[in-house]
Design a protein around this motif. Structure first.
Motif, PDB file in Angstrom:
ATOM      1  N   UNK A 177     -33.786  25.561  35.667  1.00 33.47           N
ATOM      2  CA  UNK A 177     -34.816  25.106  36.611  1.00 33.47           C
ATOM      3  C   UNK A 177     -34.292  24.832  38.013  1.00 33.47           C
ATOM      4  N   UNK A 178     -33.152  24.176  38.081  1.00 31.78           N
ATOM      5  CA  UNK A 178     -32.640  23.761  39.387  1.00 31.78           C
ATOM      6  C   UNK A 178     -32.205  24.967  40.211  1.00 31.78           C
ATOM      7  N   UNK A 182     -33.804  26.665  43.792  1.00 35.66           N
ATOM      8  CA  UNK A 182     -32.978  26.924  44.970  1.00 35.66           C
ATOM      9  C   UNK A 182     -32.883  28.417  45.261  1.00 35.66           C
ATOM     10  N   UNK A 195     -42.494  19.535  50.074  1.00 33.16           N
ATOM     11  CA  UNK A 195     -43.407  19.234  48.971  1.00 33.16           C
ATOM     12  C   UNK A 195     -43.399  20.368  47.948  1.00 33.16           C
ATOM     13  N   UNK A 197     -40.758  22.072  47.180  1.00 35.51           N
ATOM     14  CA  UNK A 197     -39.533  21.853  46.415  1.00 35.51           C
ATOM     15  C   UNK A 197     -39.849  20.972  45.216  1.00 35.51           C
ATOM     16  N   UNK A 198     -40.598  19.912  45.484  1.00 39.86           N
ATOM     17  CA  UNK A 198     -40.970  18.990  44.423  1.00 39.86           C
ATOM     18  C   UNK A 198     -41.811  19.689  43.369  1.00 39.86           C
ATOM     19  N   UNK A 199     -42.810  20.443  43.850  1.00 36.96           N
ATOM     20  CA  UNK A 199     -43.714  21.099  42.907  1.00 36.96           C
ATOM     21  C   UNK A 199     -42.976  22.155  42.095  1.00 36.96           C
ATOM     22  N   UNK A 201     -39.796  22.177  41.403  1.00 37.95           N
ATOM     23  CA  UNK A 201     -38.915  21.447  40.497  1.00 37.95           C
ATOM     24  C   UNK A 201     -39.678  21.034  39.239  1.00 37.95           C
ATOM     25  N   UNK A 202     -40.863  20.482  39.466  1.00 36.27           N
ATOM     26  CA  UNK A 202     -41.690  20.026  38.347  1.00 36.27           C
ATOM     27  C   UNK A 202     -42.041  21.184  37.419  1.00 36.27           C
ATOM     28  N   UNK A 205     -38.955  22.826  35.708  1.00 37.15           N
ATOM     29  CA  UNK A 205     -38.393  21.995  34.646  1.00 37.15           C
ATOM     30  C   UNK A 205     -39.256  22.070  33.398  1.00 37.15           C
ATOM     31  N   UNK A 206     -40.533  21.957  33.605  1.00 34.29           N
ATOM     32  CA  UNK A 206     -41.461  22.041  32.484  1.00 34.29           C
ATOM     33  C   UNK A 206     -41.287  23.371  31.762  1.00 34.29           C
TER      34      UNK A 206
ATOM     35  N   UNK B 186     -34.436  16.281  50.919  1.00 29.79           N
ATOM     36  CA  UNK B 186     -35.597  15.568  50.389  1.00 29.79           C
ATOM     37  C   UNK B 186     -35.887  14.305  51.161  1.00 29.79           C
ATOM     38  N   UNK B 197     -29.945  25.055  55.216  1.00 34.37           N
ATOM     39  CA  UNK B 197     -29.472  24.898  53.842  1.00 34.37           C
ATOM     40  C   UNK B 197     -28.106  25.536  53.706  1.00 34.37           C
ATOM     41  N   UNK B 437     -35.813  13.950  43.610  1.00 35.41           N
ATOM     42  CA  UNK B 437     -35.451  14.481  42.306  1.00 35.41           C
ATOM     43  C   UNK B 437     -34.013  14.985  42.296  1.00 35.41           C
ATOM     44  N   UNK B 453     -28.870  18.123  31.203  1.00 37.15           N
ATOM     45  CA  UNK B 453     -29.691  18.518  32.353  1.00 37.15           C
ATOM     46  C   UNK B 453     -31.182  18.374  32.106  1.00 37.15           C
ATOM     47  N   UNK B 454     -31.685  18.917  30.990  1.00 38.27           N
ATOM     48  CA  UNK B 454     -33.148  18.918  30.843  1.00 38.27           C
ATOM     49  C   UNK B 454     -33.729  17.530  30.632  1.00 38.27           C
ATOM     50  N   UNK B 457     -33.673  15.720  33.963  1.00 34.96           N
ATOM     51  CA  UNK B 457     -34.679  16.155  34.923  1.00 34.96           C
ATOM     52  C   UNK B 457     -36.056  15.661  34.531  1.00 34.96           C
ATOM     53  N   UNK B 461     -38.267  13.161  36.841  1.00 33.39           N
ATOM     54  CA  UNK B 461     -39.626  13.516  37.268  1.00 33.39           C
ATOM     55  C   UNK B 461     -40.619  12.431  36.854  1.00 33.39           C
ATOM     56  N   UNK B 489     -46.474  12.440  55.084  1.00 37.10           N
ATOM     57  CA  UNK B 489     -46.917  13.722  54.544  1.00 37.10           C
ATOM     58  C   UNK B 489     -48.427  13.718  54.315  1.00 37.10           C
TER      59      UNK B 489
END
Lengths: 727, 727
Positions: A177-178, A182, A195, A197-199, A201-202, A205-206, B186, B197, B437, B453-454, B457, B461, B489
């Motif tokens: 996921x990570x 990236x 934002x 990035x956050x979404x 990531x979520x 990960x899921x 972040x 980056x 995160x 990791x999982x 994460x 989250x 934001x």
């Protein structure tokens, strides 16, 4: 409003979860199917072991059938599914609309074609196509959800959706996921909203979570672990004295990566050159993939040449064995230790390990470069990853031979781990080919070990420096070949004037040098024109006229008020209506016409409504129609001269404006940041031109060449520097 | 041009390398000094072990002296160095200019103050201040390089420099390059350029590399490894059945993190409330930090209450012992195993491990919340990290007690690793407090193990979801308290009109409803005014007039041509010159005046130049001056009426324009993306208003409240969902 917000926000989360789950299912199913296919392939090969000829035929025909099926399936269902998909997504995320790339058809073609390709054992990758698949899935899913909720989303949100799609695509491809988030950022974006990035990531990960849990349920793994787990020792992973070797891997991978991109481009350009052979191949589409598969399968045939290049190993087995914890040069010649597994394929009784590794690397190098050009859904990430791993392993085995007793430190001898070199080589070469640094992160997640973090990051950075100085990335190379409208990154310190890149000579602009009021979408204008001349409006208009005539005295001032309003806005650039007083003329003309036609229409309509059955009245109908058509023609011409009712068009009241003397740097930043395709140039409020993406790109090309040359000069310095530092 | 590019590019790389090296040196020196200080502290404590009273005095006075020194040093040298620095950087990166925050003075104050703070053993963090230090270093370094190369950089590059500075700051603070880059993105950015980056990655890797190599040279470590290396088993890191526990850690950490932010804010607000006590504390600045240190040191005094909360452990020892590989509930009561090290502090012979962990957590919780409000450079990351680790460890030990034989899987009993829970807890709580995160990534890099990791994460989250629903992040909270001009934001789906937020009523705008030609910096205008009325210009002008008079006949048409040019541009908004024909009048006035004054000046100048010594001519001088002053006054007034020579001002020909009906969403995006502080609103080219950052923020506040409420509703759903999934 609050209720609306809750629904809306809920949808975003539900969207992310749904996307993650569905992509995890797709990824797992694809992995499962292709693994079963490969199992069948090896089983057939094993069962026929008595007869070499039959064995050869099976070994060659199985992938040929699958690849040709994938090729023809893609060609028939959706030709957009061919190739990696990342270059196209990069362009789409840049704001350009590529048609048919995000449809369900492309999804199906890509999924089935990719499964067949992976199941054939050819060196084709999963990552690139998977990014495309996930993006389609995200786009389709969001459309469905928009349909159910009835909310229209702005174009900003469209980019957000695709970005998350990309992240999920990489993330659930290998359960990383990570690195997925990236990698997708680096590959697809120039500017990035945190934002997302956050979404990403979520969702990633899921997705990775479900992907790995599925394999636990399927008893592939005992618990959630990495896909290509390594078991290197952790107390002393490497010594500082090994750093020069890591740096050498990084720099060599940079050169090799650039060479890979160059080779791949040469193959594609050769296939596109118009001559007799390519014309023949274009006509018979299946011949090229067939021949390529035939040659590759023949060379990897295990009882034949394949025994000298570990030909029996399928891609994933290759990675697992290259990352193993043995030192092959040490166990070669002696009886094989237990737990070696598939790695025994690398140990030929008569040929040295070095020769086998070198042969594998050289042969797979051109095979990968060629096979990724086949007209099937195929990425280059995994093949390059394998190449890098084998190169790193080669260096590692050489190091292990140079220091047969390992490295002495504090009175303890630490032996060298060639598997660690393989991991670093894999990260460096993929980084060089894709011009990204997050391949290091993907490597950590794939192997489940992070102890080599610093040398790996150094190697990846060195590889990137060299490769970026020599060639564009593989994706940019494909963008160039396909001539997709993409705006490359601007180097530093290039300040020019936007005025220069603005196409002042376009006649339509000069003729109407007016104040910019707004912009109208072309499709919107078409729709309006269609409606303006449509039958519904005609009838409506004529009925209105009839009423108007009856109440003419009362309504006269109202209609005039309307005309005044209209005048104010008709200066709009796209409408281009002339303001001569054609207005009153057309009005009277229309009235005189409608007086006649109105009677006919009324008769016609009354007839239809009274009878409800046309069959008996066909004669009357035909007579009417001929008269009717002439009437329509006249009416349409009259209507076209009239000013349109602009109130009913969706005008964008704030199209993107630049002032005349904006610098190129600022223009480039704005285009990149906002994903614009065009901007209007105004001077003191007056429209003086339009800058399109094309012009900005043209201006940029000049600078681009300078940039690469200077980078090249620098990288030679940096190599020297790093070598000095580490030795 | 190419030569210029090479120099320029070379500079960027050299800049990154220099920044990395210098920050690594600063970080390492700081670590080394504070470690030595702590060593001295413990040595004193150990030497005085016979006498409890002396021991107590030493234990209390040592940190008090250091903290009060840090506080007074910062107050005297640079008060801007107080606190974390991340909120201020967030605001600066947003485009707002905060004075004195990026000076060498602040750098020195922060470095010395932070070293003293870390050396005192109080719960203060290094990460936040280090981000500030690195940013100052980057800003100063870039200024130096600009000075040497003589190149002026655009404001875009300034942001680029600070972004890299932040990344390096986090990266070399603990040797976590990857997590550093992500955390800094972040925390500080809303929109992010991918090229930064890459640059951050490069600089942070370089920095972390040097940082770790330095500690190898210093024999702190045998090779490059993680700072808080863990040695958990890798073949079966955790079972799926443990996932609910991880989810519980995540959710609880979310609540705890929000509570921490709330508590911290309450302390700050209490200290800011104007009453007798706070007035007293403000007058005597050293009393507050002194008292806080006294209380904390008294409570942690090892022979006293400290024995029940592992008070003897310094922050880094805490982390190392909490991440260890033992199960404390199992070894408690039995003789201590070898290799336990500092972890023995947690095992009190009479008190249960749970009580000690709970006491540690509760006491450290308020201590951290209070100590981060002291007026010294102090971050909250590390204290929160320790809190999270202890909480995770607590859950882990509870799990180990619930499943004393471990978890049965495939016939093998795998025991539970409480250290793994501690790592997850640390990541989750820091994630909740900072709303990021990437703390998970920092954790991998800090521990050198990625096997969890999982679950990590997922926990991070979940913690983020809960915490974001309840409180703003710690940095946003400080921004709110300090009322820094930051634009938060925007939630989704908020489309308003910019027109509404534009301050139409400003009289200066309505009065001059003109075409916007450009904008001038206020400082530029001041400088011009100064120059316009300066002595040099006056003399120059007067000499020119003298010459003009001689050649009046020839020059007349030239001066008129000049006047015409001037007229064209004087419509500029900021200049606000009236266009009445005051022009010719002032010209003649000046000429008549200058005729007189010229003679005086000439006399005066000739006198000065001939003599070179003023003492003997003071009488003449005084006489002249009185006449002189009147002349100057008149001349200045006359000059002010004249139109300025606009050619000599640096006008920005393309200030940022919005059209009147731009939506709030678009305005917000533009402000965030481009880091604008204000934008001009035009309608059909005419200036109708100015939108400043303040207005956009005001508009946003309304929406903000809705957003949080809806998030809260969602998180309760998500918890239920996750629990269902994992059980």
């Amino acid at each position: 409003v609050q209720r609306f917000l809750v629904t809306k926000l809920g949808e975003d989360w539900i969207f992310l979860v749904l996307l993650g789950v569905s992509m995890a299912l797709v990824s797992w199913t694809m992995d499962y199917t292709s693994a079963k296919s490969l199992q069948l392939y090896k089983w057939i090969h094993w069962e026929l072991r008595g007869n070499v000829l039959l064995q050869y035929l099976a070994w060659v025909s199985y992938p040929m059938v699958l690849i040709m099926f994938a090729s023809s399936f893609c060609h028939l269902v959706a030709p957009q599914a061919i190739g990696s998909g990342i270059p196209e997504l990069k362009t789409i995320l840049r704001g350009v609309v590529l048609k048919e790339y995000l449809t369900l058809k492309a999804f199906i073609a890509k999924v089935i074609g990719l499964t067949a390709g992976l199941g054939s054992g050819m060196p084709v990758g999963k990552e690139g196509p998977f990014v495309h698949i996930a993006s389609i899935c995200a786009a389709v899913l969001s459309k469905c959800m928009m349909f159910f909720s009835g909310v229209n989303q702005s174009p900003y949100c469209y980019t957000d959706i695709l970005t998350v799609g990309c992240a999920v695509g990489v993330g659930c491809c290998f359960g990383t996921p990570l690195g997925g988030v990236l990698f997708s950022i680096e590959v697809t974006s120039t500017y990035f909203a945190v934002r997302n990035y956050w979404r990403g990531y979520f969702a990633a990960t899921f997705s990775a979570f479900i992907f790995r849990v599925l394999s636990v349920f399927n008893k592939d793994a005992v618990t959630i672990t990495a896909l290509f787990r390594t078991k290197f020792r952790m107390d002393f992973p490497f010594d500082l004295q090994e750093l020069p070797a890591f740096a050498i891997i990084g720099i060599s991978c940079g050169f090799l990566g650039a060479f890979f991109v160059w080779l791949n481009r040469q193959v594609v350009l050769f296939m596109r050159k118009p001559n007799a052979m390519t014309r023949f191949l274009t006509r018979h589409r299946l011949i090229f993939p067939g021949v390529v598969t035939l040659v590759i399968a023949t060379l990897t045939f295990p009882p034949g040449f394949g025994q000298f290049m570990a030909g029996e190993l399928m891609p994933r087995e290759c990675i697992n064995s290259l990352f193993d914890n043995f030192t092959w040069t040490k166990i070669w010649g002696s009886p094989l230790p237990p737990g070696l597994g598939r790695s025994s394929a690398w140990l030929h009784p008569d040929v040295s390990v070095f020769v086998i590794l070198l042969l594998f690397f050289v042969m797979k190098f051109w095979m990968s470069a060629v096979s990724t050009t086949m007209p099937i859904p195929s990425g280059a990430f995994m093949p390059v990853f394998i190449l890098g791993a084998s190169f790193g392993r080669l260096v590692g085995e050489i190091m292990a031979t140079l220091f047969p007793h390992g490295i002495l430190f504090d009175g303890i001898l630490y032996r060298i781990i060639p598997g660690g070199y393989a991991v670093i080589g894999a990260a460096a070469l993929t980084g060089a080919v894709t011009h990204t640094v997050s391949t290091a992160v993907i490597c950590f997640e794939l192997t489940g070990q992070i102890s080599h973090i610093l040398p790996m990051m150094v190697a990846v950075i060195l590889a990137n420096m060299v490769a970026q100085g020599l060639q564009p990335s593989l994706y940019d190379s494909i963008i160039q070949i396909k001539k997709l409208p993409y705006l490359p990154e601007l180097g530093f310190g290039h300040i020019r004037c936007a005025e220069r890149s603005c196409n002042r000579d376009t006649p339509e602009v000069h003729k109407y040098s007016m104040i910019l009021l707004g912009s109208i979408d072309r499709s919107e204008l078409h729709a309006l024109c269609d409606w303006w001349l449509s039958a519904e409006r005609r009838i409506f208009r004529q009925e209105q006229c009839l009423q108007e005539q009856n109440q003419y005295a009362k309504d006269s001032w109202e209609s005039f008020a309307f005309v005044d309003e209209d005048d104010e806005e008709s200066g709009d650039k796209v409408c281009q209506t002339e303001r001569v007083n054609v207005h009153k003329e057309s009005k009277t003309l229309l009235e005189s016409l409608s007086n006649q036609s109105l009677l006919v229409v009324h008769t016609y309509l009354q007839m239809l409504s009274q009878v409800g059955n046309l069959a008996n009245y066909s004669v009357v109908f035909l007579q009417l129609v001929s008269y009717w058509l002439v009437q329509i023609k006249e009416w349409e011409e009259a209507e076209m001269d009239k000013p349109m009712e602009i109130d009913q068009i969706r005008i964008d009241p704030s199209p993107f404006q630049l002032v005349e003397r904006t610098s190129l740097h600022k223009t480039h930043t704005l285009f990149s940041l906002l994903g614009l395709s065009h901007a209007y140039v105004t001077s003191i409020g007056k429209l003086v031109g339009v800058v399109a993406l094309k012009e900005v790109r043209k201006c940029h090309l000049l600078i681009f060449t300078f940039f690469y040359r200077s980078l090249f000069l620098f990288y030679s310095f940096s190599i020297l520097f790093c070598l000095n530092l580490t030795i």
